[in-house]
Enzyme design. Structure first.
Site: not given
Ligand code: NVA
Ligand code: CP
Length: 342
Positions: A160, A252, A292, A320
């Site tokens: 990411q 995020d 993200c 990505r």
């Molecule tokens: N911090 C989030 C990012 C998802 C892409 C998670 O770990 O769920």
């Molecule tokens: N940003 C990201 O990793 O998205 P996903 O959780 O959809 O893969």
């Protein structure tokens, strides 16, 4: 910290085929794992991004670079972007992917992670893992003879961060010297952004509620890297102060995957850290908004910001694909099969 002037396109000093960062990274990274941004040097981070821009400009050049290479994705958590961008990425490099849904059978439960590694390495060329415990990734890497890539753990999300800084380079020409502000949970995404920003010479400011600051090990590491790259890492608890002079404001979700049981506790704590139009108005007038994704709309970010003119969140999602293609080319030795690199 001085604010960076926006420039329109990336400066390409030398052709990628002769770029010393890319040539050094191709030699050093072939066969290596990528569990953390800290596995990479600054030159290697620069190389991945330069190659990412190149692959985005000239995808056809790399159409057969990974012919017959087989990827496996083993995911303990849900995914849209990571899964599809890795699958599309390997397919457009000539390889193919198998997806293994581990959401109902966590890695290490049915048999040891070491034994999974000793089997899977016999069939595939690269293992892409999305896990809860970061140790699952490092353990798989320790026992696998093929590269292991971290596609998100509870500690880091390096792929990411690579795509995010590639997106920043598209907008500013370089990440060096920009003021990058992260507002929200000091978690996996924040950790990888701190390390990547420091590797590229960006000034990274992180604003979190008390008790949700980034891991001290990452802070120390990022500060050491920043020292070598003439930039700084600041930790604050005031989002208003943190975005002052920011060229990019990033957030995020405040409830990451695996923390759903804490959502009632977290939501009020993170409310003052919402990125909304009032907060964006305190950043530089040219500041971009980054996320993200997935976003919890009108929780950590408002619709007006996410859908507004400053948002580059969907460019991040697009990149990505390109950043990960560059990473795969380097870890799997794909440049050796690319005509222009002969
Ligand atoms: N911090 C989030 C990012 C998802 C892409 C998670 O770990 O769920
Ligand atoms: N940003 C990201 O990793 O998205 P996903 O959780 O959809 O893969």
């Amino acid at each position: 910290m001085a604010s960076k002037t926006m420039i329109e396109s990336q400066n390409i000093a030398v052709p990628v085929q002769k770029d010393p960062d890319i040539l050094a990274a191709a030699a050093r990274l072939a066969g290596e794992d990528m569990c953390s941004v800290a596995d990479l040097s600054s030159g290697e981070v620069r190389a991945i991004l330069k190659l990412g821009h190149e692959v985005k400009r000239n995808p056809r050049e790399y159409r057969h670079a990974l012919d017959a290479k087989q990827m496996v994705l083993m995911f303990e958590k849900a995914s849209l972007r990571t899964r599809l961008s890795f699958e599309a990425g390997i397919n457009t490099l000539g390889g193919s992917a198998i997806f293994v849904d581990q959401t109902s059978s966590p890695l290490g439960e049915r048999e040891s992670i070491a034994d999974v590694a000793r089997n899977v390495e016999r069939w595939v060329d690269v293992i892409v893992l999305r896990t809860y415990a970061h140790d699952t990734i490092t353990e798989m890497a320790a026992h696998s003879r093929v590269p292991v890539i971290n596609a998100l753990s509870d500690f880091e999300h390096p792929c990411q961060a690579l795509a995010d800084f590639m997106t920043i380079e598209e907008r500013f020409g370089t990440a060096a010297g920009i003021n990058f502000t992260y507002v929200g949970d000091g978690n996996n995404v924040c950790h990888s952004l701190m390390l990547t920003g420091a590797q590229l010479g960006a000034n990274v400011t992180v604003a979190t509620p008390r008790g949700y600051s980034p891991d001290i090990e990452i802070v120390t590491l990022a500060r050491d890297i920043a020292l070598a790259n003439n930039c700084e890492i600041r930790l604050l608890q005031d989002p208003q102060a943190a975005v002052e002079g920011a060229d990019a404001v990033y957030t995020d979700v405040c409830v990451s995957m695996g923390f759903e049981h804490e959502s009632t506790k977290r939501e009020p704590i993170f409310r003052p850290f919402q990125v909304n139009e009032a907060l964006m108005a305190k950043a530089s007038s040219h500041a971009f908004f980054m996320h993200c994704l997935p976003a919890r709309r009108n929780a950590e970010v408002t619709d007006a910001v996410l859908d507004g003119p400053q948002s580059i969140a969907f460019d991040q999602a697009e990149n990505r694909l390109h950043a990960q293609k560059a990473l795969l080319l380097l870890l799997l030795g794909g440049l050796a099969n690319t005509a222009s690199f002969q």
